[in-house]
Design a protein around this motif. Structure first.
Motif, PDB file in Angstrom:
ATOM      1  N   PRO A 208       0.749  -1.082   0.505  1.00  9.21           N
ATOM      2  CA  PRO A 208      -0.059  -0.198   0.191  1.00  9.21           C
ATOM      3  C   PRO A 208       0.764   0.823   0.469  1.00  9.21           C
ATOM      4  CG  PRO A 208       0.346  -1.150   1.941  1.00  9.21           C
ATOM      5  CD  PRO A 208       0.739  -1.933   0.928  1.00  9.21           C
ATOM      6  N   ARG A 456     -12.878  -4.148  -1.254  1.00 15.80           N
ATOM      7  CA  ARG A 456     -12.139  -2.433  -2.523  1.00 15.80           C
ATOM      8  C   ARG A 456     -11.506  -2.913  -3.199  1.00 15.80           C
ATOM      9  NH1 ARG A 456      -9.392   0.604   1.951  1.00 15.80           N
ATOM     10  NH2 ARG A 456      -7.691   1.248   0.728  1.00 15.80           N
ATOM     11  N   ASP A 508      -6.047   1.768  -4.682  1.00 13.44           N
ATOM     12  CA  ASP A 508      -5.019   1.625  -3.624  1.00 13.44           C
ATOM     13  C   ASP A 508      -3.814   1.332  -4.672  1.00 13.44           C
ATOM     14  OD1 ASP A 508      -5.414   1.259  -1.238  1.00 13.44           O
ATOM     15  OD2 ASP A 508      -6.275  -1.251  -1.963  1.00 13.44           O
TER      16      ASP A 508
END
Length: 789
Positions: A208, A456, A508
């Motif tokens: 990340p 996500r 992300d």
């Protein structure tokens, strides 16, 4: 002997005459740019003045006539490029290229870009429909009035252009959105890896940003069993290049020598010939706009008016999700939803194939989107499937109004009108920077970003239970935006633009912050900023990435080899500038490429090529944490990161010695890292291909401000430049006619034109052209008047 000599001479004369005649005939493919042409569809004359570089300045008495003329000049200069775009989006390449493009056509028919474009037309307001209709009429007016030879590609392939339609134009927007939103490919790759790696391994592969956030990947392994993931990965069209992106920055007059805002923008797209961009100026009642257009669209995408200027960078949002749809076991023609069984939307597509039988396929669509697993040829075992894969994507929605936003944007006169126009900007999401002559600067990250019920979007999700469905979009007012920030400066470089308190998930997949940090550093180091400062910054090739990563690599090398010691001596003295005439950038790039392969290829297996990018954030984490990735899974010994770093450098040096010679001092980054600009079709022709081939030794790299991206996975040309700032602009809001712009090749797509590649050297050297709209200041080279028939 005398007769033999005479016969040979006559034969040579005949050959010369034929070649000369063919050349003269092919030159008739060049458009008429002087004089008058009578066309149907106009109510008043339109004047088109072309300057010395072939840039059209269009003057008309109505907005409709401006768009008509824009279609006319695009068709004059870029007809083959436009033909290829619409055929690509419509899945009709095989009609001219035969069986080799069936796979691309299948995918595009299943995806339904062209059908989405047709659906969007009905949602546009009357003014936008007028613009696209007028543009199509202009293209068709050119087709109706042209004479002589068609552009050479049409002749070589024996194809004629069809009439242009409004949907053909909207397809260009969809294709751009497709190139700038590739998250679903990473979902597919993670799904493939989930069959061979633990979930925590997969999460580590996509660290990340920022690095202190937790990484996680949901367990969907049971969901994926039986899906044709490998076949789909092999059958989909090639991915857009990984280094697509852009830079933009804007400063208030408090930071400039003139006391007025300056705005810079340089989008990074694939290097094509002709250029993706076409420079143009439109002038009419209530409209004065100049900038970069995309052939196929009626209005400039990037540019300035007499009051405002704007630029785009890609946000790289997560706007695509893969959903696994479960077929109804009682009726495989239906699929399961939270409300029971539903029928697929079905229709039949027929792909015409030159030299072969047509291909007929059934296209299905679920409530989430098209069933993209239908893009692969359906073998006998797949006919017994119980699950299929659907793609949800914001750009496929029938109410996508991005085209409407584009027209409204060029009419905006201030920040409020500009930001209001962006409410209809839906796909692709962009960071849009702004400045105006009143001194205001701003940023709006406009575009639809889904809100998910859960997750996500990192992996394919179940479609039948609604657990991961989209439940809306981030409200427009909640999208990241700013106006007149306290520091008087806004910078976007595809990096993360929201902090940890932002309440919504955008992506992300932010770009690493190397370009952003470099731009901020150089802007902050200089007061009284000018065009010259901005131009130098757009041309900057210092690598923040190399400065951060290389010391970690050097620390972990086992010295002692003569070649390794020589390479390290040079790298330790390097200033991290990716200069074309130096060996250090080549050594570093080859070493980094080999290191990714050495560390990850064994675990990833046949999925590695899809993963093979430079990945500096991941490498930094692996090298600093000395984790499990450096160990070879195929050996009984435990290898360290020092082992892999040393091995990778040795392999890189051996490969370079084979291609560049044994003497390191003679190696040059630009010998391996070069831009090649040659049209796809004409570049394959003998003689002509060599004559029009443009090859430039280039500075820069993946993460420099002046981006010069390459594809490490390419086995034969891993460092050839694939992406670049094909358009660069500097907008001066104090004196708009002092603004500057450039595109990377030339205005014409016709190799017989003097404007086919007359801009390439200026672009390569970091030069610009004046962005002039004042009629008396235009250096007129040709004047064409379109008159009503």
């Amino acid at each position: 002997m005398k007769w033999l000599g005479l016969s040979l001479a006559l034969s040579l004369l005949v050959i010369a005459a034929v070649i000369g005649g063919a050349y003269l005939w092919l030159r008739t493919s060049l458009p008429t740019i002087d004089g008058e042409i009578r066309v149907s569809g106009l109510t008043a004359p339109v004047e088109i003045i072309r300057d010395a570089h072939g840039i059209p300045h269009i003057y008309a008495e109505s907005e409709r006539s401006l768009y008509f003329a824009m279609g006319f000049v695009h068709a004059q200069d870029r007809l083959w490029q436009m033909e290829m775009q619409r055929r690509t989006g419509a899945g009709r390449l095989s009609e001219i290229f035969g069986a080799r493009t069936i796979g691309i056509d299948r995918f595009m028919r299943v995806l339904g870009i062209y059908r989405a474009a047709e659906a969007n037309l009905n949602e546009l307001d009357p003014e936008t429909q007028m613009a696209f209709a007028a543009y199509a009429e202009g293209v068709n007016a050119y087709l109706a009035t042209r004479s002589g030879a068609l552009p050479l590609e049409f002749i070589v392939l024996n194809v004629a252009p069809e009439p242009w339609t409004m949907a053909d134009s909207l397809v260009e927007l969809k294709l751009m959105a497709w190139d700038l939103a590739g998250n679903w490919r990473d979902e597919l790759l993670r799904a493939r890896l989930a069959r061979k790696l633990p979930l925590d391994f997969i999460a580590e592969l996509w660290p990340p940003y920022p690095p202190d956030e937790p990484a996680s990947t949901a367990d969907m392994s049971d969901l994926l069993d039986g899906l044709p993931l490998e076949a789909l990965a092999e059958g989909i069209p090639p991915a857009p290049f990984s280094t697509l992106g852009s830079n933009s920055w804007v400063v208030t007059g408090n930071h400039t020598a003139s006391g007025a805002p300056l705005l810079a923008n340089d989008p990074h797209l694939s290097l094509d010939a002709p250029s993706q961009w076409y420079l143009a100026h439109l002038s009419g009642p209530g409209l004065e706009v100049i900038g970069a257009t995309l052939p196929g669209l009626p209005v400039p995408v990037l540019g300035r008016t007499d009051r405002i200027a704007w630029g785009f960078t890609n946000t790289n949002p997560d706007v695509q999700d893969l959903f696994v749809e479960r077929l109804d076991p009682e009726d495989p023609g239906r699929y399961l939803t939270p409300n029971g069984s539903e029928e697929f939307h079905r229709h039949e597509e027929t792909i015409l194939v030159r030299g072969a039988e047509p291909v007929v396929l059934e296209v299905r669509k679920s409530r989430h989107g098209p069933i993209i697993s239908d893009a692969i040829e359906r073998s006998a075992e797949l006919l017994e499937e119980d699950r299929v894969l659907a793609l949800a994507w914001t750009a496929l929605r029938p109410d996508d109004l991005t085209a409407q936003a584009g027209r409204a944007l060029i009419h905006a006169r201030n920040w409020d009108e500009f930001s209001d126009a962006l409410r209809d900007f839906h796909a692709p999401q962009q960071n849009i920077v702004y400045a105006d002559i009143e001194g205001t600067i701003g940023l709006y990250t406009a575009g639809r970003v889904p809100i998910r019920r859960a997750g996500r979007g990192a992996m394919p999700a179940p479609g039948w239970d609604g657990s991961h469905d989209w439940i809306g979009f981030i409200p427009f007012e909640a999208l990241p935006h700013a106006v007149d920030p306290p520091g008087g400066r806004l910078v976007t470089a595809n990096h993360r633009i929201v902090d940890e308190d932002y309440p919504y998930f955008i992506t992300d997949d932010w770009a690493p912050p190397y370009r952003y940090r470099r731009i901020q550093t150089l802007l902050g180091a200089q007061s009284n900023l000018s065009h010259e400062h901005f131009a130098k910054l757009q041309d900057d090739v210092y690598s923040e990435m190399a400065a951060e990563l290389l010391p970690l690599m050097v620390e972990r090398v086992e010295r002692g080899s003569q070649a390794i010691d020589q390479a390290l001596e040079r790298l330790e003295a390097w200033d991290f500038t990716m200069a074309h005439d130096r060996p250090e950038p080549l050594i570093f790039a080859a070493w980094q490429r080999a290191l990714v392969r050495a560390i990850f290829a064994d675990e990833l297996g046949d999925a590695f090529d899809a993963f093979w990018h430079l990945r500096p954030v991941l490498l930094r984490r692996v090298l600093t944490e000395e984790g499990r990735w450096c160990d070879e899974v195929s050996t009984t010994e435990r290898e360290s990161c020092r082992d892999q770093t040393t091995r990778a450098l040795a392999e890189a040096l051996a490969e370079l010695a084979e291609s560049q010679g044994e003497e390191i001092a003679r190696w040059r980054w630009g010998e391996a890292h070069y831009a090649r600009l040659v049209p796809t079709v004409l570049g394959r022709l003998p003689v002509i291909g060599q004559l029009i081939d443009v090859r430039l030794s280039t500075d820069g790299g993946q993460f420099t401000v002046n981006v010069a991206g390459f594809e490490p996975a390419d086995p034969s040309q891993p460092f050839m430049q694939r992406t670049a700032p094909g358009y660069r602009a500097i907008y001066d809001l104090g004196a708009p006619d002092r603004s500057l712009f450039i595109q990377n090749l030339g205005q014409s797509g016709n190799p017989f034109s003097p404007h086919f590649r007359d801009l390439v050297q200026r672009w390569h050297e970091g030069g610009y052209l004046p962005m002039v709209v004042e009629r008396g200041a235009i250096e007129a080279a040709a004047r064409l008047v379109l008159r009503p028939e």
